[in-house]
Design a protein around this motif. Structure first.
Motif, PDB file in Angstrom:
ATOM      1  N   GLY A 274      63.608 198.921  49.322  1.00  0.00           N
ATOM      2  CA  GLY A 274      64.767 199.770  49.564  1.00  0.00           C
ATOM      3  C   GLY A 274      66.086 199.059  49.433  1.00  0.00           C
ATOM      4  N   GLU A 275      66.073 197.760  49.132  1.00  0.00           N
ATOM      5  CA  GLU A 275      67.312 196.977  49.063  1.00  0.00           C
ATOM      6  C   GLU A 275      67.768 196.697  47.637  1.00  0.00           C
ATOM      7  OE1 GLU A 275      66.932 193.394  51.342  1.00  0.00           O
ATOM      8  OE2 GLU A 275      65.943 194.399  53.025  1.00  0.00           O
ATOM      9  N   LEU A 276      66.929 196.945  46.657  1.00  0.00           N
ATOM     10  CA  LEU A 276      67.227 196.565  45.279  1.00  0.00           C
ATOM     11  C   LEU A 276      67.376 197.790  44.386  1.00  0.00           C
ATOM     12  CD1 LEU A 276      64.521 193.757  44.851  1.00  0.00           C
ATOM     13  CD2 LEU A 276      66.866 193.496  45.687  1.00  0.00           C
ATOM     14  N   ASP A 277      68.389 197.776  43.511  1.00  0.00           N
ATOM     15  CA  ASP A 277      68.422 198.809  42.481  1.00  0.00           C
ATOM     16  C   ASP A 277      67.535 198.352  41.326  1.00  0.00           C
ATOM     17  OD1 ASP A 277      69.874 197.039  40.817  1.00  0.00           O
ATOM     18  OD2 ASP A 277      71.802 197.902  41.394  1.00  0.00           O
ATOM     19  N   ILE A 278      67.409 199.176  40.302  1.00  0.00           N
ATOM     20  CA  ILE A 278      66.426 198.877  39.261  1.00  0.00           C
ATOM     21  C   ILE A 278      66.775 197.602  38.501  1.00  0.00           C
ATOM     22  CG2 ILE A 278      67.484 200.210  37.389  1.00  0.00           C
ATOM     23  CD1 ILE A 278      63.739 200.141  38.273  1.00  0.00           C
ATOM     24  N   GLY A 279      68.055 197.327  38.304  1.00  0.00           N
ATOM     25  CA  GLY A 279      68.455 196.106  37.620  1.00  0.00           C
ATOM     26  C   GLY A 279      68.118 194.874  38.433  1.00  0.00           C
ATOM     27  N   GLU A 280      68.344 194.943  39.734  1.00  0.00           N
ATOM     28  CA  GLU A 280      68.005 193.819  40.611  1.00  0.00           C
ATOM     29  C   GLU A 280      66.502 193.613  40.686  1.00  0.00           C
ATOM     30  OE1 GLU A 280      71.864 194.212  43.603  1.00  0.00           O
ATOM     31  OE2 GLU A 280      70.058 195.422  43.929  1.00  0.00           O
ATOM     32  N   LEU A 281      65.747 194.719  40.709  1.00  0.00           N
ATOM     33  CA  LEU A 281      64.290 194.600  40.717  1.00  0.00           C
ATOM     34  C   LEU A 281      63.812 193.922  39.439  1.00  0.00           C
ATOM     35  CD1 LEU A 281      61.475 195.187  41.875  1.00  0.00           C
ATOM     36  CD2 LEU A 281      61.592 197.446  40.781  1.00  0.00           C
ATOM     37  N   ALA A 282      64.350 194.331  38.292  1.00  0.00           N
ATOM     38  CA  ALA A 282      63.957 193.703  37.025  1.00  0.00           C
ATOM     39  C   ALA A 282      64.268 192.215  37.039  1.00  0.00           C
ATOM     40  CB  ALA A 282      64.660 194.389  35.858  1.00  0.00           C
ATOM     41  N   ALA A 283      65.432 191.857  37.574  1.00  0.00           N
ATOM     42  CA  ALA A 283      65.824 190.449  37.624  1.00  0.00           C
ATOM     43  C   ALA A 283      64.918 189.660  38.563  1.00  0.00           C
ATOM     44  CB  ALA A 283      67.280 190.336  38.067  1.00  0.00           C
ATOM     45  N   LEU A 284      64.566 190.249  39.705  1.00  0.00           N
ATOM     46  CA  LEU A 284      63.668 189.570  40.639  1.00  0.00           C
ATOM     47  C   LEU A 284      62.300 189.364  40.007  1.00  0.00           C
ATOM     48  CD1 LEU A 284      63.037 188.442  43.470  1.00  0.00           C
ATOM     49  CD2 LEU A 284      62.389 190.780  44.132  1.00  0.00           C
ATOM     50  N   LEU A 285      61.802 190.385  39.333  1.00  0.00           N
ATOM     51  CA  LEU A 285      60.492 190.266  38.685  1.00  0.00           C
ATOM     52  C   LEU A 285      60.512 189.215  37.582  1.00  0.00           C
ATOM     53  CD1 LEU A 285      59.517 194.041  38.510  1.00  0.00           C
ATOM     54  CD2 LEU A 285      58.570 192.305  40.041  1.00  0.00           C
ATOM     55  N   ALA A 286      61.647 189.108  36.874  1.00  0.00           N
ATOM     56  CA  ALA A 286      61.760 188.091  35.829  1.00  0.00           C
ATOM     57  C   ALA A 286      61.735 186.684  36.415  1.00  0.00           C
ATOM     58  CB  ALA A 286      63.030 188.309  35.022  1.00  0.00           C
ATOM     59  N   GLU A 287      62.216 186.532  37.648  1.00  0.00           N
ATOM     60  CA  GLU A 287      62.235 185.229  38.307  1.00  0.00           C
ATOM     61  C   GLU A 287      60.907 184.911  38.985  1.00  0.00           C
ATOM     62  OE1 GLU A 287      64.628 182.942  38.179  1.00  0.00           O
ATOM     63  OE2 GLU A 287      65.657 184.281  36.787  1.00  0.00           O
ATOM     64  N   ALA A 288      60.086 185.929  39.235  1.00  0.00           N
ATOM     65  CA  ALA A 288      58.835 185.733  39.968  1.00  0.00           C
ATOM     66  C   ALA A 288      57.853 184.885  39.177  1.00  0.00           C
ATOM     67  CB  ALA A 288      58.209 187.080  40.298  1.00  0.00           C
ATOM     68  N   THR A 289      57.036 184.144  39.902  1.00  0.00           N
ATOM     69  CA  THR A 289      55.972 183.362  39.280  1.00  0.00           C
ATOM     70  C   THR A 289      54.833 184.285  38.869  1.00  0.00           C
ATOM     71  OG1 THR A 289      56.548 181.618  40.865  1.00  0.00           O
ATOM     72  CG2 THR A 289      54.570 181.290  39.541  1.00  0.00           C
ATOM     73  N   VAL A 290      54.464 185.213  39.761  1.00  0.00           N
ATOM     74  CA  VAL A 290      53.399 186.189  39.523  1.00  0.00           C
ATOM     75  C   VAL A 290      53.741 187.445  40.305  1.00  0.00           C
ATOM     76  CG1 VAL A 290      50.911 186.697  39.741  1.00  0.00           C
ATOM     77  CG2 VAL A 290      51.643 184.357  39.302  1.00  0.00           C
ATOM     78  N   MET A 291      53.311 188.592  39.799  1.00  0.00           N
ATOM     79  CA  MET A 291      53.404 189.832  40.572  1.00  0.00           C
ATOM     80  C   MET A 291      52.006 190.345  40.870  1.00  0.00           C
ATOM     81  SD  MET A 291      55.088 193.553  39.933  1.00  0.00           S
ATOM     82  CE  MET A 291      55.588 194.485  41.394  1.00  0.00           C
ATOM     83  N   LEU A 292      51.815 190.821  42.110  1.00  0.00           N
ATOM     84  CA  LEU A 292      50.570 191.455  42.541  1.00  0.00           C
ATOM     85  C   LEU A 292      50.881 192.892  42.927  1.00  0.00           C
ATOM     86  CD1 LEU A 292      47.659 191.692  43.657  1.00  0.00           C
ATOM     87  CD2 LEU A 292      48.482 190.586  45.756  1.00  0.00           C
ATOM     88  N   ALA A 293      50.145 193.847  42.362  1.00  0.00           N
ATOM     89  CA  ALA A 293      50.449 195.254  42.637  1.00  0.00           C
ATOM     90  C   ALA A 293      49.273 196.139  42.269  1.00  0.00           C
ATOM     91  CB  ALA A 293      51.671 195.709  41.844  1.00  0.00           C
ATOM     92  N   SER A 294      49.247 197.336  42.860  1.00  0.00           N
ATOM     93  CA  SER A 294      48.400 198.396  42.342  1.00  0.00           C
ATOM     94  C   SER A 294      49.018 198.883  41.035  1.00  0.00           C
ATOM     95  CB  SER A 294      48.300 199.541  43.353  1.00  0.00           C
ATOM     96  OG  SER A 294      47.766 199.108  44.578  1.00  0.00           O
ATOM     97  N   ASP A 295      48.360 199.817  40.361  1.00  0.00           N
ATOM     98  CA  ASP A 295      48.889 200.398  39.127  1.00  0.00           C
ATOM     99  C   ASP A 295      50.164 201.160  39.475  1.00  0.00           C
ATOM    100  OD1 ASP A 295      49.278 201.613  36.656  1.00  0.00           O
ATOM    101  OD2 ASP A 295      47.830 203.204  37.074  1.00  0.00           O
ATOM    102  N   SER A 296      51.323 200.617  39.081  1.00  0.00           N
ATOM    103  CA  SER A 296      52.594 201.221  39.474  1.00  0.00           C
ATOM    104  C   SER A 296      53.680 200.842  38.482  1.00  0.00           C
ATOM    105  CB  SER A 296      53.005 200.738  40.874  1.00  0.00           C
ATOM    106  OG  SER A 296      53.315 199.347  40.855  1.00  0.00           O
ATOM    107  N   GLY A 297      54.804 201.571  38.540  1.00  0.00           N
ATOM    108  CA  GLY A 297      55.935 201.283  37.671  1.00  0.00           C
ATOM    109  C   GLY A 297      56.438 199.856  37.771  1.00  0.00           C
ATOM    110  N   PRO A 298      56.634 199.310  38.985  1.00  0.00           N
ATOM    111  CA  PRO A 298      57.086 197.921  39.079  1.00  0.00           C
ATOM    112  C   PRO A 298      56.127 196.927  38.431  1.00  0.00           C
ATOM    113  CG  PRO A 298      57.578 199.056  41.113  1.00  0.00           C
ATOM    114  CD  PRO A 298      56.758 200.011  40.281  1.00  0.00           C
ATOM    115  N   ARG A 299      54.807 197.178  38.476  1.00  0.00           N
ATOM    116  CA  ARG A 299      53.897 196.257  37.797  1.00  0.00           C
ATOM    117  C   ARG A 299      54.123 196.292  36.300  1.00  0.00           C
ATOM    118  NH1 ARG A 299      50.509 194.563  34.606  1.00  0.00           N
ATOM    119  NH2 ARG A 299      50.789 196.522  33.492  1.00  0.00           N
ATOM    120  N   HIS A 300      54.310 197.491  35.747  1.00  0.00           N
ATOM    121  CA  HIS A 300      54.582 197.605  34.316  1.00  0.00           C
ATOM    122  C   HIS A 300      55.899 196.938  33.958  1.00  0.00           C
ATOM    123  CE1 HIS A 300      51.131 200.188  34.097  1.00  0.00           C
ATOM    124  NE2 HIS A 300      51.690 201.105  34.857  1.00  0.00           N
ATOM    125  N   LEU A 301      56.900 197.064  34.837  1.00  0.00           N
ATOM    126  CA  LEU A 301      58.195 196.422  34.587  1.00  0.00           C
ATOM    127  C   LEU A 301      58.047 194.907  34.601  1.00  0.00           C
ATOM    128  CD1 LEU A 301      61.231 196.709  34.126  1.00  0.00           C
ATOM    129  CD2 LEU A 301      61.522 196.850  36.610  1.00  0.00           C
TER     130      LEU A 301
END
Length: 387
Positions: A274-301
């Protein structure tokens, strides 16, 4: 008419002549947009002098505005049955949400653009093909079920097909061979916004998204919490993401994880839901080492920005939406095919059979230890690739 196999997912037909303005119809959410990006890159490569206008939704405009990519501009879709849903009454489309005047205004504006090519990348065409034909484009391409109106060039629509491949086939019908899709690049200002979230004292950054639009696609919060605690104990920083509606779920994961950790590791797990807009989420995911998620939009991003992912899928969704490679992406799949509560066949829900009314998770049985091991394996790979 076609070209040799190997130049695309399916046959690549002759290009249309004189194409300067392309419109692509794609409603839905974040993941729905990400599915189309390989095809959008193919269209841009085949028609480099043409502008690509995405007919989409607010989240699509946010993604296009926050990242590099093949989309030149986004036009908001009006509320229209089967194309862009407005408010819903339970599982039923609310007929009162449709604004015929707004639709006609939209079509008039699009016809004024004198489109050369309109591409339908939104379902089987029962509703989206008549919608597309009202744009008045010189050429039309897309998918269709047997009961949908035909376009100039058509791809038979069968639900269970890998979604990015489906739209690459459509692009091939428009004369666009498959090309190597570069990662989406978040704008530098978004990267600066999220830089302060990274704890440099931890060995890696794992981003977790526990949500999914369909509750049946959600791994239990307790499982995500156990995984988060295990990863924090291995030295990783864990940030849990989600939109505003998922804040309580994200906080539940954090609280359950913290209970499993000694005091020295508890600050390593926290929620930014709830703290990040879509651009910030994309930037955070780009900085992440790995993402863990169920099948969801953020995992695809995360996959689209080039970050390794571990995804937890129900088998039907894996057919449609799981990554095909395994070097940078791992898939854990549940083979459940019947509702755990009533026994209804869930493989046909939404296509040839009504929803049974139960939203019990279909992926509960996937083992936490196996998921954690894949995150650790990909962490080593990701750190090696990033030097």
């Amino acid at each position: 008419m076609g070209v040799p196999a190997g130049t695309g997912i399916g046959p690549v037909l002759e290009k249309f002549g004189g194409v300067k303005r392309i419109a692509v119809l794609r409603g839905g959410g974040l993941g729905d947009l990400i599915y189309t990006y390989p095809a959008l890159h193919a269209l841009k490569a085949a028609y480099p002098d043409a502008t690509i206008t995405l007919l989409g939704t607010p989240v699509h405009a946010a993604v296009a505005g926050a990242t590099s990519g093949p989309v030149d501009d986004v036009v908001m879709l009006p509320v229209a049955r089967g194309v862009h849903d407005g408010p819903r009454n339970g599982e039923r489309f609310d007929d009162d949400a449709e604004d015929v005047a707004a639709q006609e205004e939209f079509f008039e504006a699009m016809r004024a653009k004198a489109l050369d090519l309109a591409v339908q990348m939104h379902g089987g065409g029962r509703f989206s093909n008549p919608f597309l034909l009202k744009l008045g484009a010189r050429h039309t391409v897309g998918t269709r079920t047997k009961d949908a109106r035909p376009l100039e060039r058509n791809l038979d629509y069968v639900y269970y097909q890998n979604e990015p491949d489906r739209w690459l086939e459509v692009a091939g019908l428009a004369g666009a061979p498959t090309v190597m899709s570069p990662p989406l690049r978040p704008r530098p200002d978004y990267r600066q916004e999220v830089a302060g979230l990274r704890d440099q004292t931890r060995s890696a950054l794992v981003v977790i998204h526990p949500g999914a639009t369909d509750p049946r696609r959600r791994w239990p919060a307790s499982n995500f919490a156990e995984a988060a605690a295990s990863l924090a104990a291995e030295g990783a920083q864990v940030l849990v993401v989600g939109d505003r509606s998922e804040k309580a779920l994200a906080q539940e994961v954090v609280e359950l994880a913290v209970r499993r950790l000694p005091a020295t590791d508890r600050q390593a797990v926290r929620s930014v839901a709830g703290e990040l807009d879509i651009g910030e989420l994309a930037a955070l995911l780009a900085e992440a080492t790995v993402m863990l998620a169920s099948d969801s939009g953020p995992r695809h991003l995360a996959q689209a920005v080039g970050t390794p992912t571990v995804g937890i899928y129900w088998v039907g969704n894996a057919f449609n939406a799981a990554p095909r490679g395994r070097s940078l992406h791992r898939v854990h799949m549940s083979w459940v095919t019947h509702c755990p509560r009533c026994g209804s066949d869930v493989t046909q829900v939404g296509w040839t059979a009504p929803h049974c009314g139960h939203d019990d998770t279909l992926i509960k049985g996937i083992a936490v230890a196996d998921v954690v091991q894949d995150v650790l394996d990909l962490t080593a790979t990701s750190l090696l690739l990033r030097g």
